[in-house]
Write an enzyme that holds these catalytic residues in place. Structure first.
Site, PDB file in Angstrom:
ATOM      1  N   GLY A 122     -26.934 -16.799  -7.081  1.00 60.75           N
ATOM      2  CA  GLY A 122     -26.876 -16.517  -5.649  1.00 60.75           C
ATOM      3  C   GLY A 122     -27.711 -15.305  -5.279  1.00 60.75           C
ATOM      4  N   GLY A 188     -22.919   4.169 -30.293  1.00 58.97           N
ATOM      5  CA  GLY A 188     -22.027   4.436 -29.162  1.00 58.97           C
ATOM      6  C   GLY A 188     -20.567   4.347 -29.589  1.00 58.97           C
ATOM      7  N   GLY A 190     -17.928   4.647 -27.787  1.00 52.15           N
ATOM      8  CA  GLY A 190     -17.153   4.554 -26.552  1.00 52.15           C
ATOM      9  C   GLY A 190     -16.112   3.453 -26.709  1.00 52.15           C
ATOM     10  CB  VAL A 191     -14.311   1.466 -24.149  1.00 50.65           C
ATOM     11  CG1 VAL A 191     -13.013   0.712 -24.130  1.00 50.65           C
ATOM     12  CG2 VAL A 191     -14.222   2.665 -23.248  1.00 50.65           C
ATOM     13  CB  ILE A 192     -17.804  -1.802 -26.341  1.00 49.20           C
ATOM     14  CG1 ILE A 192     -17.498  -2.297 -24.928  1.00 49.20           C
ATOM     15  CG2 ILE A 192     -18.289  -2.949 -27.219  1.00 49.20           C
ATOM     16  CD1 ILE A 192     -18.659  -2.956 -24.203  1.00 49.20           C
ATOM     17  CG  ASP A 318     -17.987  -4.018 -14.198  1.00 45.51           C
ATOM     18  OD1 ASP A 318     -16.859  -3.570 -13.912  1.00 45.51           O
ATOM     19  OD2 ASP A 318     -18.297  -4.439 -15.339  1.00 45.51           O
ATOM     20  CG  HIS A 450      18.692   4.353 -28.091  1.00 36.75           C
ATOM     21  ND1 HIS A 450      17.735   5.176 -28.645  1.00 36.75           N
ATOM     22  CD2 HIS A 450      19.585   4.074 -29.085  1.00 36.75           C
ATOM     23  CE1 HIS A 450      18.047   5.402 -29.914  1.00 36.75           C
ATOM     24  NE2 HIS A 450      19.154   4.743 -30.208  1.00 36.75           N
TER      25      HIS A 450
END
Ligand code: FAD
Ligand code: NAD
Length: 473
Positions: A122, A188, A190-192, A318, A450
Site C-alpha cells: 500500500g 548487539g 539488546g533485547v533480540i 513501530d 501465599h
C-alpha cells in the site's frame, strides 16, 4: 469489491490488525492492506510480531527452556533423565505451527468482523487515496475517509557484517537454524541478542555477544540489569562490551573482527546474528504529493493521538515514536479507531510494560532509579529477593529480585523493576497499580496469595517503608 472504505489500514501487524478490528467493531467499513508473505509463499497477517518476532521467538524460547530443564535443572528435583535427544527440525516445525495457527486466527477474525484483507503493497497518495500493488503486480486505487499507517519496522543492517542469509543473518534467520551452531556470534546485546542468544545457548551453542556500548541494557534499572547480567554470565553467555565490529569474513565459518579497549580482536563463529536495532518501514509508503511529514529520525511525525500532519491520516506502532513493542502499537490502534468513531481515545505512555524473555525474565514499568536521579525527582525504593520467598524455593528458581520505586513525598509508585521467574506475568500487577496511581502503601496493604512469586512484589512494596517481613530492613 468496493474500493471505498471508512477506514483503510496499511499494515496488518499488531498495530494495524487491532486498529482494524476495533474500527470494524465500531461500525466502520474497514480494509487492511498488507504485503507480508510467509516463508511458504503464503500471504500472512500479523506482521513482524506473529510471523518473525514476538511469537516465533517465544515459541523457541519455551522449547529451549524445556530442553534445558530436562538436561540441566530437573536433577535438582530428584528427576534423572537419560537418552534425551534434540530434534531441531521438529522444534522449528512446532514454532511454524504456532505461527500458522495464530496468523490464521487473525484471518478468521477479519472474516468475523467483515474486514477486507487486501494482499499487496500500500502507498498513500494525496487526498486519502491508497494505491495497492498486488503481489502479481496489478495496481488499483482505493479511497478512504481515514487512513491508518501501520507498516512497522525492519532490522538495521551494518556494513561491517553484510547478511548472506546463510552464515550471517538477522533475527529472521536466527529463528530458522536447522541445527545448533557450535559457536554463535551475536552483534548487539539488546533485547533480540539476549533472547536469541538464550535460545541457542540452552540448546548447546557457545554464544558470544559483541556489544558496542560499555553498559549492559542502559534502559533497564541498573541494579536489575546487573543482577540479570550475573545470571547470564553463569549461563555461559559471553558478553563483550565496548566492541566495535569492523568486518566479518565468511569462509567455512565466520571470522568477526572487532576493536575494544584492548585493541584489535577477532572471534570465529559458525553463525553470526546481526541485531543492532530496527528502523521504521517508510520506504515507498507515500507519494511525494501526499506531503506526509517524517521526524528527524525518519519516523512518521505524529502527535500524542497518533495524528499525522494530514487530516484523517494516522500512524501507529513501530513506525512512530515510542518503544517498538507489539502491545504499544495495539493500544495506539485501538485509540485511533475509537477517535475516528468519535470516541475519546487514549494511550498512557507512562505505563507501557517491557519484558525481556530470558531466564530469569526481566520486566519493568515506569521510571528507573537512574532516570529519576537525573530528573531530580525524590524517591524511596524497596527491594526483595525471590530467594526469600517460599514459592521460588519450592520451584528451585531462586535468582532475581523485585524493586519498587515510589515518590519520596507522595508515595506514588514511579517504577517497578523485576528480574526473576515469571517477571513477565508479575509486572501486570505493577502496571495496574500505576494505571490507578497507586502508592507503595496501596500495594503493601493488598493481600497476595501465599505461597506465590507475587509475594516478592508485596514484600518489595513493604520494603519501601522498611517493613518487609521476610528480610532484615
Ligand atoms: P509490524 O508487526 O512490523 O507489521 C507491519 C506489517 O505491515 C507487516 O506485515 C509488513 O509486511 C506490512 N507492511 C509494511 N509496509 C507496508 C506497505 N507499504 N503496504 C502494505 N503492508 C506493509 N514486541 C513485543 O512487544 N514483545 C515481544 O516479545 C517481541 N519480540 C520480538 C522478537 C523479535 C525477534 C522481533 C524482531 C520483534 C519483537 N517484538 C516484540 C517487536 C514487535 O514485533 C513489534 O514491535 C511489532 O510487531 C510492531 O507492530 P507493527 O504493527 O507496528 O508492525
Ligand atoms: P535493541 O535496541 O534492543 O538492541 C540493540 C543493541 O545493539 C544495543 O545494545 C546497541 O547498543 C547495540 N548496537 C548497535 N549498533 C551496534 C554495533 N554496530 N555493534 C555492536 N552493537 C551494536 O535492538 P534489537 O535487539 O535489535 O531489537 C529491536 C527492537 O525490537 C527492540 O528494541 C524492541 O523494541 C523490539 N523487541 C522487543 C522484544 C521484547 O519485547 N521482548 C524482543 C525482541 C525485540
Amino acid at each position: 469489491m468496493s474500493k471505498h472504505f471508512d477506514v483503510i489500514v496499511v499494515g496488518g501487524g499488531p498495530a494495524g490488525y487491532v486498529a482494524a478490528i476495533r474500527a470494524a467493531q465500531l461500525g466502520q467499513s474497514t480494509a487492511v492492506v498488507d504485503n507480508f508473505v510467509y516463508k511458504d509463499g503464503e500471504p500472512s497477517l500479523g506482521g513482524t510480531c506473529l510471523n518473525v518476532g514476538c511469537i516465533p521467538s517465544k515459541a523457541l524460547l519455551d522449547s529451549s527452556e524445556q530442553y534445558h530443564k530436562v538436561t540441566n535443572t530437573l536433577s535438582a528435583h530428584g528427576i534423572k533423565a537419560s537418552g534425551v535427544e534434540l530434534d531441531v527440525k521438529a522444534m522449528i516445525q512446532r514454532k511454524d505451527r504456532v505461527v500458522k495457527d495464530l496468523t490464521g486466527g487473525i484471518a478468521q477474525l477479519f472474516k468475523a468482523n467483515n474486514i477486507t484483507w487486501v494482499q499487496g503493497h500500500g502507498k498513500l497518495l494525496e487526498n486519502k487515496q491508497v494505491q495497492v500493488t498486488r503481489h502479481k503486480g496489478e495496481q488499483e486505487t482505493y479511497q478512504a475517509e481515514n487512513v491508518i499507517l501501520a507498516p512497522g519496522s525492519r532490522p538495521i543492517d551494518i556494513d561491517a557484517a553484510p547478511l548472506d542469509g546463510k552464515r550471517i543473518v538477522n533475527s529472521d534467520g536466527a529463528l530458522e537454524f536447522d541445527e545448533v551452531p557450535k559457536r554463535l556470534g551475536i552483534i548487539g546485546a539488546g533485547v533480540i541478542g539476549l533472547e536469541m542468544g538464550s535460545v541457542w545457548s540452552r540448546l548447546g551453542s557457545k554464544v558470544t555477544l559483541l556489544e558496542a556500548q560499555d553498559q549492559f541494557l542502559p534502559p533497564v534499572d541498573q541494579r536489575v540489569a546487573k543482577a540479570a547480567q550475573a545470571e547470564f554470565k553463569k549461563q555461559g553467555l559471553d558478553i563483550r562490551f565496548g566492541a566495535r565490529v569492523t568486518s566479518a569474513k565468511t569462509a567455512k565459518n565466520v571470522t568477526v573482527h572487532y576493536e575494544d579497549k584492548k585493541g584489535k580482536q577477532s572471534i570465529q563463529v559458525d553463525k553470526l546474528v546481526v541485531c543492532v536495532g530496527r528502523r521504521p518501514n517508510t520506504g515507498d509508503l507515500f507519494s511525494e504529493d501526499a506531503n506526509l511529514l517524517l521526524d528527524e529520525r525518519g519516523f512518521i511525525n505524529v502527535d500524542d493521538h497518533c495524528q499525522t500532519n494530514l487530516p484523517g491520516v494516522y500512524a501507529i506502532g513501530d513506525v512512530v515514536r515510542g518503544p517498538m513493542l507489539a502491545h504499544k502499537g495495539s493500544e495506539e490502534g485501538a485509540m485511533v479507531a475509537e477517535m475516528i468513531a468519535g470516541q475519546p481515545g487514549h494511550v498512557n505512555y507512562e505505563t507501557i510494560p517491557w519484558v525481556i524473555y530470558t531466564h530469569p525474565e526481566i520486566a519493568w514499568v515506569g521510571r528507573t532509579e537512574e532516570a529519576l536521579k537525573a530528573a531530580g525527582v525524590p524517591f524511596r525504593s524497596g527491594t526483595f529477593n525471590f530467594g526469600a520467598t517460599g514459592r521460588a524455593r519450592a520451584m528451585e528458581d531462586l535468582a532475581g529480585m523485585v524493586k519498587v520505586i515510589a515518590h519520596a513525598e507522595t508515595d506514588r509508585i514511579l517504577g517497578v523493576h523485576i528480574v526473576g521467574p515469571q517477571a513477565s506475568e508479575l509486572i501486570a500487577e505493577a502496571v495496574v497499580a500505576m494505571e490507578f496511581h497507586a502508592s507503595s502503601e496501596d500495594l503493601a496493604r493488598t493481600i497476595h496469595a501465599h505461597p506465590t512469586l507475587s509475594e516478592a512484589v508485596h514484600e518489595a512494596a513493604l520494603s519501601v517503608s522498611r517493613r518487609a517481613i521476610h528480610k532484615a530492613n
